[in-house]
Structure formats: structure tokens, C-alpha cells
Write a protein that holds these residues in place. Structure first.
Motif, PDB file in Angstrom:
ATOM      1  N   MET A 321       0.791  -1.236   0.000  1.00  0.00           N
ATOM      2  CA  MET A 321       0.000   0.000   0.000  1.00  0.00           C
ATOM      3  C   MET A 321       0.815   1.273   0.000  1.00  0.00           C
ATOM      4  O   MET A 321       0.305   2.341   0.371  1.00  0.00           O
ATOM      5  CB  MET A 321      -0.899  -0.008   1.230  1.00  0.00           C
ATOM      6  CG  MET A 321      -1.851  -1.188   1.254  1.00  0.00           C
ATOM      7  SD  MET A 321      -2.689  -1.294   2.821  1.00  0.00           S
ATOM      8  CE  MET A 321      -4.162  -2.143   2.338  1.00  0.00           C
ATOM      9  N   VAL A 333       7.548  -3.802  10.781  1.00  0.00           N
ATOM     10  CA  VAL A 333       6.841  -4.156  12.011  1.00  0.00           C
ATOM     11  C   VAL A 333       5.570  -4.889  11.594  1.00  0.00           C
ATOM     12  O   VAL A 333       4.905  -4.481  10.646  1.00  0.00           O
ATOM     13  CB  VAL A 333       6.475  -2.895  12.825  1.00  0.00           C
ATOM     14  CG1 VAL A 333       5.551  -3.243  13.991  1.00  0.00           C
ATOM     15  CG2 VAL A 333       7.740  -2.207  13.325  1.00  0.00           C
ATOM     16  N   LYS A 335       1.838  -6.280  12.891  1.00  0.00           N
ATOM     17  CA  LYS A 335       0.806  -6.287  13.939  1.00  0.00           C
ATOM     18  C   LYS A 335      -0.199  -7.372  13.602  1.00  0.00           C
ATOM     19  O   LYS A 335      -0.803  -7.347  12.523  1.00  0.00           O
ATOM     20  CB  LYS A 335       0.093  -4.933  14.024  1.00  0.00           C
ATOM     21  CG  LYS A 335       0.912  -3.851  14.693  1.00  0.00           C
ATOM     22  CD  LYS A 335       0.017  -2.682  15.163  1.00  0.00           C
ATOM     23  CE  LYS A 335      -0.639  -3.008  16.490  1.00  0.00           C
ATOM     24  NZ  LYS A 335      -1.435  -1.888  17.040  1.00  0.00           N
ATOM     25  N   ILE A 397      -1.248  -6.512   9.656  1.00  0.00           N
ATOM     26  CA  ILE A 397      -0.774  -5.348   8.915  1.00  0.00           C
ATOM     27  C   ILE A 397       0.730  -5.210   9.083  1.00  0.00           C
ATOM     28  O   ILE A 397       1.313  -5.691  10.058  1.00  0.00           O
ATOM     29  CB  ILE A 397      -1.470  -4.032   9.346  1.00  0.00           C
ATOM     30  CG1 ILE A 397      -1.294  -3.750  10.836  1.00  0.00           C
ATOM     31  CG2 ILE A 397      -2.949  -4.055   8.979  1.00  0.00           C
ATOM     32  CD1 ILE A 397      -1.718  -2.342  11.264  1.00  0.00           C
ATOM     33  N   VAL A 399       3.908  -2.398   9.110  1.00  0.00           N
ATOM     34  CA  VAL A 399       4.139  -0.983   9.360  1.00  0.00           C
ATOM     35  C   VAL A 399       5.611  -0.672   9.103  1.00  0.00           C
ATOM     36  O   VAL A 399       6.490  -1.449   9.498  1.00  0.00           O
ATOM     37  CB  VAL A 399       3.755  -0.627  10.824  1.00  0.00           C
ATOM     38  CG1 VAL A 399       4.061   0.839  11.138  1.00  0.00           C
ATOM     39  CG2 VAL A 399       2.280  -0.923  11.091  1.00  0.00           C
ATOM     40  N   GLU A 401       9.039   0.832   9.818  1.00  0.00           N
ATOM     41  CA  GLU A 401       9.661   1.170  11.103  1.00  0.00           C
ATOM     42  C   GLU A 401      10.076   2.626  11.190  1.00  0.00           C
ATOM     43  O   GLU A 401      10.137   3.198  12.272  1.00  0.00           O
ATOM     44  CB  GLU A 401      10.911   0.314  11.316  1.00  0.00           C
ATOM     45  CG  GLU A 401      10.624  -1.118  11.679  1.00  0.00           C
ATOM     46  CD  GLU A 401      11.906  -1.861  11.990  1.00  0.00           C
ATOM     47  OE1 GLU A 401      12.044  -2.311  13.135  1.00  0.00           O
ATOM     48  OE2 GLU A 401      12.766  -1.989  11.080  1.00  0.00           O
ATOM     49  N   THR A 402      10.389   3.230  10.069  1.00  0.00           N
ATOM     50  CA  THR A 402      10.885   4.605  10.085  1.00  0.00           C
ATOM     51  C   THR A 402       9.753   5.617  10.006  1.00  0.00           C
ATOM     52  O   THR A 402       9.679   6.544  10.794  1.00  0.00           O
ATOM     53  CB  THR A 402      11.840   4.834   8.892  1.00  0.00           C
ATOM     54  OG1 THR A 402      12.654   3.679   8.756  1.00  0.00           O
ATOM     55  CG2 THR A 402      12.692   6.053   9.107  1.00  0.00           C
ATOM     56  N   THR A 403       8.843   5.418   9.051  1.00  0.00           N
ATOM     57  CA  THR A 403       7.780   6.411   8.871  1.00  0.00           C
ATOM     58  C   THR A 403       6.558   6.129   9.738  1.00  0.00           C
ATOM     59  O   THR A 403       5.696   6.989   9.890  1.00  0.00           O
ATOM     60  CB  THR A 403       7.297   6.432   7.411  1.00  0.00           C
ATOM     61  OG1 THR A 403       6.726   5.142   7.105  1.00  0.00           O
ATOM     62  CG2 THR A 403       8.440   6.706   6.447  1.00  0.00           C
ATOM     63  N   ASN A 404       6.466   4.915  10.279  1.00  0.00           N
ATOM     64  CA  ASN A 404       5.305   4.476  11.076  1.00  0.00           C
ATOM     65  C   ASN A 404       4.019   4.343  10.269  1.00  0.00           C
ATOM     66  O   ASN A 404       2.929   4.210  10.822  1.00  0.00           O
ATOM     67  CB  ASN A 404       5.047   5.429  12.259  1.00  0.00           C
ATOM     68  CG  ASN A 404       6.097   5.291  13.331  1.00  0.00           C
ATOM     69  OD1 ASN A 404       6.702   4.230  13.469  1.00  0.00           O
ATOM     70  ND2 ASN A 404       6.338   6.348  14.074  1.00  0.00           N
ATOM     71  N   VAL A 405       4.117   4.408   8.954  1.00  0.00           N
ATOM     72  CA  VAL A 405       2.934   4.320   8.104  1.00  0.00           C
ATOM     73  C   VAL A 405       2.561   2.844   7.892  1.00  0.00           C
ATOM     74  O   VAL A 405       3.439   1.975   7.837  1.00  0.00           O
ATOM     75  CB  VAL A 405       3.209   5.014   6.760  1.00  0.00           C
ATOM     76  CG1 VAL A 405       2.136   4.705   5.741  1.00  0.00           C
ATOM     77  CG2 VAL A 405       3.332   6.514   6.972  1.00  0.00           C
ATOM     78  N   THR A 406       1.273   2.550   7.806  1.00  0.00           N
ATOM     79  CA  THR A 406       0.810   1.197   7.479  1.00  0.00           C
ATOM     80  C   THR A 406       1.072   0.964   5.991  1.00  0.00           C
ATOM     81  O   THR A 406       0.515   1.675   5.147  1.00  0.00           O
ATOM     82  CB  THR A 406      -0.694   1.055   7.787  1.00  0.00           C
ATOM     83  OG1 THR A 406      -0.913   1.397   9.157  1.00  0.00           O
ATOM     84  CG2 THR A 406      -1.171  -0.367   7.530  1.00  0.00           C
ATOM     85  N   ALA A 409      -0.988  -5.122   3.976  1.00  0.00           N
ATOM     86  CA  ALA A 409      -1.977  -5.945   4.669  1.00  0.00           C
ATOM     87  C   ALA A 409      -1.755  -7.376   4.219  1.00  0.00           C
ATOM     88  O   ALA A 409      -1.534  -7.632   3.034  1.00  0.00           O
ATOM     89  CB  ALA A 409      -3.382  -5.495   4.322  1.00  0.00           C
TER      90      ALA A 409
ATOM     91  N   ARG B 169      -3.676   6.661   7.198  1.00  0.00           N
ATOM     92  CA  ARG B 169      -3.200   5.275   7.272  1.00  0.00           C
ATOM     93  C   ARG B 169      -4.347   4.313   6.990  1.00  0.00           C
ATOM     94  O   ARG B 169      -5.414   4.448   7.589  1.00  0.00           O
ATOM     95  CB  ARG B 169      -2.655   5.006   8.678  1.00  0.00           C
ATOM     96  CG  ARG B 169      -1.432   5.829   9.008  1.00  0.00           C
ATOM     97  CD  ARG B 169      -0.999   5.617  10.450  1.00  0.00           C
ATOM     98  NE  ARG B 169       0.260   6.329  10.686  1.00  0.00           N
ATOM     99  CZ  ARG B 169       0.885   6.384  11.849  1.00  0.00           C
ATOM    100  NH1 ARG B 169       0.370   5.764  12.895  1.00  0.00           N
ATOM    101  NH2 ARG B 169       2.012   7.033  11.981  1.00  0.00           N
ATOM    102  N   ASN B 177      -3.143   1.200  13.969  1.00  0.00           N
ATOM    103  CA  ASN B 177      -1.735   1.596  14.006  1.00  0.00           C
ATOM    104  C   ASN B 177      -1.596   2.943  14.706  1.00  0.00           C
ATOM    105  O   ASN B 177      -1.921   3.974  14.144  1.00  0.00           O
ATOM    106  CB  ASN B 177      -1.214   1.666  12.561  1.00  0.00           C
ATOM    107  CG  ASN B 177       0.211   2.181  12.483  1.00  0.00           C
ATOM    108  OD1 ASN B 177       0.851   2.434  13.506  1.00  0.00           O
ATOM    109  ND2 ASN B 177       0.705   2.337  11.266  1.00  0.00           N
TER     110      ASN B 177
END
Lengths: 416, 307
Positions: A321, A333, A335, A397, A399, A401-406, A409, B169, B177
Motif C-alpha cells: 500500500m 513491524v 501487527k 498489517i 508498518v 519502522e521509520t515512517t510508522n505508516v501502514t 496488509a 493510514r 496503528n
């Protein structure tokens, strides 16, 4: 009254917004101030009729660009059911948006323009509904008024779609000829299609049986939060809060807690309104156990003879995505239920062409809106099920690690 | 009845209980994953329901985070009384971020029209920074307004508290998240999927306490642009506007200079449910001057850091 969540998918100009506007209008879910607004805008734009599509008009940014940016959620109710619509745009970022909308949907409506029949996008939408395991799919063959309600046109589309769907994993498929603009076969069966013996769209939405779609067999309770009041009154209270993800759990049941593997007995279940004899999905409850075990968020409570697969090697279909492509060697990351770990992309087995269902195994990356089969290695075991068996314990999902964006999926394919 | 004869439909929650479970899941998720959450409490019906659900999510323990009231200074006294009573009843810490106090020290300036709707945003953001809140619960619902319909349950905000509708997101299944960098935050909307009618059904089923102004009462009002405004210290009739006594209630509770009453005889919850079920006006369209300003009023305010 129960709840039905459904997603709508269609190509540009298939009449998706008109259909949603029609459902809202015909179920009297439109307020006067909203309708006046739509009537005014319709007149301003020189339309010959009140354009119900304008009811779902979203943000100014979208109106300015004439596009739909994101999934929008709409609500309506009939005396029988409440409905939540995930309205997913047909063009920009459609895969990402449809995957998002379909992930929680009990049913997907795929719109097809009767004049054009099955197009590339219809196949994609059907494939995504199948990939996300949406239990019920409705193909709404729209704009039948523009083909003079010709039964042959409808029959051809019906046959073609059924043929294509046979290659997918769609459990329940139905097609309905409609005119969203005129309201034919939306609430009532229309006199325009005497040859159509099925139910109207709303009748189907109100009556489709969804109670059996949940997994009520395999007990899965991911521990979300530990409740310890630290008060005199509840000095020794220790409860494991979470949402039932599968099966039916009862006081007195023997359970095993992962990852420790220790077994104990359910002492009591506290639901939101007090003690509860049976907990099942999607109830949020607090489980109390006989023995004092070391249990924390991310642990999984299940039955000793029916456990999920505890593994660090995850095989999954991943929908990507974000613009930066997924490549083997990448660290992310993950989840999954209430557990968070780090994951290494070990292997990208193939990229799937979602128009032809062709597998391209020569690819080295997944780009934005691509779907492919990926193997991950996680830093700690996850407690997984095949996505087809349980969407809650089979979905995850990814994620950045740097931008924290999802960024992704995943739907787990677990053969064990 | 033996277990074997139970059918799947015997294991079914009503839609209201599905929504309640979803809200509890979201609230617990934040408590488990975010360092310093806080619940925004205006004293309105949605925040009252949210606080009620939060209490159930952690029972028999207390709610593990404070509540904050953004005090515009333009309050209905009944709402302030209600706020203090609820805070005491649930044993939660109350933080007040005061707009009048911020005006006094020159942090924000009073707007020419006297409305504090816009200037409450910097006050909110400053309070978050001061208390280092990483997640803020809000009672907003997606059925309220077109910008809200597109907002995530976990709504990411940058270090300026801004919402970027084009860059949200993806939110799948019940996986949320909440990962952020220092200075960034998450706005959380546990009641996203509730409608106005759901809120009222829940208030009825759960006996949720509300400020009395939600129920029909006699009040001195005047007509302004088709809205019934209360005659009080914050809002006086202008020339040509005459006051009269009417039986009214409030459908929403906001800044007292902007929030209008509606004519109503609904003196209890059931009467309100009947009224809301039959009403032909959205709650914001009927009663909120702030959303009438422009077609994209809410969208603009959210981008600036508003809820």
C-alpha cells in the motif's frame, strides 16, 4: 436488530454513488437539509434531475479535483437491520481502498454497467472480495434502463461473472438487475423486469444470513489488556481483557495460554454487563483464570486440543500500500491480533496479476497496489490461523519502522 | 437445551452491543499501546456516552487516563455542573484548558464575531503539548458530517495537530496503528460507527446521565437566521430580534454563542428517540452555527488541528 457491514465497489461512472444515494433516500436516511443541499447543487450544475450521487460527495479537496480520495463510511437502518457502508472509490488507489473496506465487510456489492458488461475492474473487484474472504458477494448490474431491460444482456453478464467467480473463492454469489437512477429492484421488485425472479437489493441486504460467517468453533482469545484494580475491594482481581476472535468460551473450560503452554481453567467471564456464561465473537470481555499464570498483552488463550499454529515463519498474500516497493530483505513491524513483532521479508514468491490471475515469479518487488505471495520471518512467534478459517487470527498489517505508516496488509495461508 | 442444538444465530449480539464492544476494543487498545492518552470531555451526549463506555472497559478498575475539558468560557451552567458530577462519580482526573485564560495572557485573540470555536484549537494543542498527551479520545461520529465520514478511527496528526485527508493510514480489520514519533499524536474516535439514534438508544438502555438541557424545558429564546438562540450572557438579541419563551431542548452542546435549541416537547429519553427517529434535519445543520459558515467548515477546522 443486527448489523450488516457491506462494501461497494465499482468503476468510475458505474453509478455507485447514485446507488448509495438511492439506498439512503429510499430508506429515509436523508435529512431535509442534506436533500436541499443536493437539490440546490443539482440545479446549479444544470442537471435535469436531483443527482443523488451528490449525497455522498465528500471533501472539498475531492470536489475540486472531481475524484474520491478515500473510503467513506455511511449509515442507514431499516426496521430489520442497521447497515454500515464502506464506500470505496473506484479509481485512485482502488486496491488499497477496497482491501481496507472489504476487510470488515460481511458483503460486497460489485457494480457493473449493463452497457459495458464485465470490465477489467469488475474482475479485480471480484478477486479482491475473494482474497479478503468477504462471505457474500452481490453483482448489481446497473443502468438496465439504458439497455431497455433486455434480459439477454443481463443473462450474458450473469453467466460471464459466474464463470469468472468459479475460479475464485466466493462462497455466496448473487446477481441483481437494477437501475439505481430510477430505483428499480432497489427496495421493491420492479415491473420493468418481470423475467427476474430474485429479490430486490434491499430485501437481500436485510435477509442475507450472516450469523454463520463467524468462526464459532475454534476458541481464540488474544489478550489485549490486563486489568488489576489495585483497590482494597478488588485486591486480588486479575482479569484478562480482550475481544473474542473465535469460538465460544465458557466458565469451567480448560484453556491453554500461548506462548507459555500452561493450562488452567476459566474461573469466570465478565462481559460488559456482568458475569457471562458464553463469550463469542465480537464480544469484548474480561476472562479470569483459576491459576495465577504470567500472562500479558499479546498472549493467546485457546483450548488445549485446538490451538492456532505458533510460528515465526509466516506465508501470506500481501497487498502492498505504499510507493516504496516491498523487496526481500526488508524489515518491517508486523501487527497481528494484539501482538506486535518485527518481521523480515525472507522471500517474494510471486506477484499476482489480479486481472488475469497470472502468477509472475520473476518479479523482485511489489509496488503500490500490487498483491503477491510473501514469506516472513518474525522475531517472535505469532499464533496464526489460515485467513480462510478466521479473519481475525489470519490477517495482519505491516508498518514501516521509520515512517510508522501502514504499508501492507496480509492474509495468512497456513497449510499446517 | 443441549449445546449441540444451539445455532449460530443464538450467538448474536444486537447491533448496539456490537458497537459497544467495538468501542471498548478501541479504548483498551489505546490504553495498552499509547503512553499518555486523555479523553476529551465536553459534557455533551457523545462524550458522556464515551466516558460511560470507557468506565465499562476497565471495570472494576478505574479509567486509567485523565479527561480534559476545553473550556471556551461560553458554557451552559448545567453542562459545567454535569461535568463536575461525572468526573467525581468516575473518580477520574479533570484537566481544564481554558480559552478565556489563554486570551488573557495573549496566547490567542478574541475573534471579531465573539465565537471561540476557532481559537479553541490552539488552546487544545497547547494543552496536549504541555501534558505530553500522545492520544486524545473524541466522541465524534462519522454520520455527523461529510469530513468526519472519511476520517479513520485512529486519526494520525502531525506535530501541528493537523489532519491530512489525502494521507491517512489504511485501517483494516480491528488492527489499529498508533505508532508515532515524538510530538505527533493520534486522535481516537471510538464512537465512529454510531449514529445519533444509536447514541440515544444506548443512553436509554444504559441509563447514561446527561445535562438537563438535552430534555425539553422552557427557555427565553430569539430567532437568528432560522435558529433558536438562548438569551443569555453570551448571546443577546440584536436589533430586530425579539425574545420569547418556548419549549425547547438542545440536540448538541457546544459553544453557547453558537449552539441553537430546537422546539421540542421531548422530556425523556423515549420521547427523544421518537423525535430523532422522525426528524428531518441533521443535528449539525439544525443547531450549529459553526458548520454553517461554509460548506467545508469542518474539513478546514480539522486540518488546523480541531477534532
Amino acid at each position: 436488530m443486527d448489523l450488516l457491514r457491506f462494501a461497494t465497489a465499482g468503476s468510475v461512472d458505474d453509478g455507485k454513488s447514485t446507488l448509495i444515494g438511492r439506498l439512503l433516500y429510499d430508506t429515509k436516511s436523508i435529512f431535509e437539509d442534506q436533500l436541499e443541499h443536493v437539490e440546490k447543487v443539482s440545479r446549479d450544475k444544470g442537471r435535469e434531475y436531483t443527482d443523488l450521487a451528490l449525497l455522498t460527495d465528500g471533501l472539498r479537496a475531492e470536489r475540486e479535483q472531481g475524484i474520491t480520495i478515500d473510503v467513506a463510511y455511511r449509515y442507514f437502518a431499516t426496521p430489520k437491520r442497521k447497515f454500515i457502508i464502506a464506500d470505496t472509490p473506484g479509481h485512485i488507489q482502488y486496491t488499497r481502498n477496497m482491501v481496507t473496506g472489504a476487510s470488515t465487510a460481511d458483503l460486497a456489492i460489485i457494480l457493473v454497467d449493463a452497457r459495458h458488461g464485465l470490465v477489467e475492474q469488475s474482475r479485480r473487484h471480484a478477486f479482491l472480495a475473494s482474497l479478503l474472504q468477504v462471505p457474500h458477494v452481490v453483482v448489481a448490474v446497473n443502468k438496465m434502463d439504458l439497455v431497455d431491460w433486455d434480459q439477454d444482456v443481463y443473462d450474458r453478464i450473469h453467466a460471464e461473472f459466474t464463470g469468472f467467480a468459479a475460479r475464485l473463492r466466493i462462497r455466496d454469489l448473487m446477481t441483481i438487475p437494477i437501475s439505481a437512477l430510477n430505483g428499480d429492484n432497489i427496495v421493491e421488485r420492479s415491473a420493468a423486469s418481470p423475467w427476474y425472479a430474485g429479490s430486490s437489493l434491499l430485501h437481500h441486504l436485510e435477509n442475507v444470513h450472516v450469523a454463520s460467517d463467524r468462526n464459532l468453533i475454534d476458541v481464540r482469545f488474544p489478550v489485549q489488556y490486563v486489568i488489576r484494580p489495585h483497590t482494597k475491594e478488588h485486591h486480588d482481581y486479575r482479569g484478562y481483557a480482550g475481544t473474542m476472535a473465535g469460538g465460544v468460551l465458557k466458565p469451567g473450560d480448560t484453556v491453554t495460554v500461548l506462548p507459555s503452554g500452561f493450562s488452567t481453567t476459566v474461573e469466570a467471564i465478565d462481559a460488559l454487563d456482568g458475569p457471562c456464561e458464553e463469550a463469542y465473537s465480537p464480544m469484548s470481555v474480561v476472562v479470569r483464570l483459576k491459576d495465577n499464570l504470567d500472562i500479558s498483552r499479546g498472549d493467546m488463550i485457546c483450548r488445549p486440543n485446538n490451538m492456532p499454529n505458533a510460528t515465526q515463519d509466516i506465508d501470506a498474500m500481501v497487498c502492498w500500500m505504499t510507493n516504496t516497493p516491498l523487496r526481500p530483505g526488508m524489515k518491517l513491524v508486523i501487527k497481528h491480533t494484539t501482538r506486535t513483532a518485527r518481521a523480515l521479508v525472507k522471500d517474494l514468491q510471486y506477484r499476482l496479476d489480479i486481472n488475469t490471475l497470472h502468477r509472475d515469479d520473476s518479479t523482485g518487488e511489489l509496488g503500490l497496489n500490487d498483491i503477491g505471495r510473501v514469506r516472513l520471518r518474525t522475531t517472535q512467534p505469532l499464533f496464526i490461523d489460515d485467513y480462510g478459517k478466521n479473519r481475525d487470527t489470519g490477517g495482519f498489517i505491516l508498518v514501516d519502522e521509520t515512517t510508522n505508516v501502514t504499508v501492507g496488509a496480509g492474509m495468512i495461508t497456513d497449510s499446517s | 437445551m443441549s449445546e449441540k442444538t444451539k445455532a449460530p444465530h443464538d450467538y448474536q449480539l444486537s447491533q448496539l452491543r456490537v458497537l459497544e464492544s467495538e468501542a471498548v476494543h478501541i479504548i483498551r487498545e489505546i490504553a495498552a499501546e499509547m503512553e499518555r492518552p486523555c479523553l476529551l470531555f465536553s459534557g455533551g451526549k457523545d462524550s458522556a456516552v464515551m466516558l460511560h463506555v470507557a468506565a465499562k472497559a476497565f471495570a472494576p478498575a478505574r479509567i486509567p487516563f485523565p479527561v480534559m475539558h476545553i473550556d471556551t468560557g461560553h458554557n451552559f451552567p448545567e453542562v459545567l455542573e454535569f461535568r463536575d458530577a461525572e468526573v467525581a462519580r468516575f473518580g477520574v482526573q479533570l484537566i481544564i484548558a481554558s480559552v478565556p485564560e489563554a486570551i488573557e495572557r495573549g496566547f490567542v485573540r478574541e475573534e471579531p464575531n465573539g465565537s471561540r470555536n476557532r481559537i479553541q484549537t490552539p488552546v487544545l494543542l497547547e494543552a496536549c503539548e504541555k501534558h505530553k498527551f500522545t492520544a486524545l479520545f473524541g466522541g465524534a461520529r462519522r454520520d455527523e458530517e461529510r469530513a468526519r465520514a472519511k476520517e479513520r478511527i485512529f486519526s494520525f496528526r502531525d506535530e501541528f495537530g493537523q489532519w491530512d485527508p489525502k494521507n491517512q493510514r489504511p485501517e483494516l480489520w480491528s488492527l489499529y496503528n498508533g505508532r508515532i514519533h515524538a510530538g505527533e499524536s493520534i486522535r481516537v474516535f471510538p464512537l465512529s460507527n454510531w449514529t445519533e439514534l444509536d447514541i440515544w438508544h444506548y443512553i436509554a438502555e444504559e441509563n447514561v446521565a446527561l445535562p438537563p438541557i438535552y430534555y425539553a424545558h422552557e427557555r427565553e429564546v430569539f430567532d437568528r437566521d432560522g435558529m433558536l438562540m438562548a438569551n443569555n450572557e453570551f448571546c443577546r438579541p440584536r436589533e430586530g430580534e425579539t425574545t420569547f419563551t418556548a419549549t425547547v431542548r438542545y440536540r448538541t452542546v457546544g459553544d453557547a454563542t453558537l449552539t441553537a435549541a430546537v422546539r421540542s416537547d421531548a422530556r425523556d429519553v423515549q420521547a427523544i428517540i421518537d423525535e430523532v427517529g422522525a426528524t428531518r434535519q441533521t443535528e449539525r445543520g439544525a443547531t450549529r452555527g459553526d458548520d454553517r459558515a461554509t460548506e467545508a467548515a469542518m474539513e478546514d477546522r480539522k486540518k488546523e488541528g480541531y477534532f
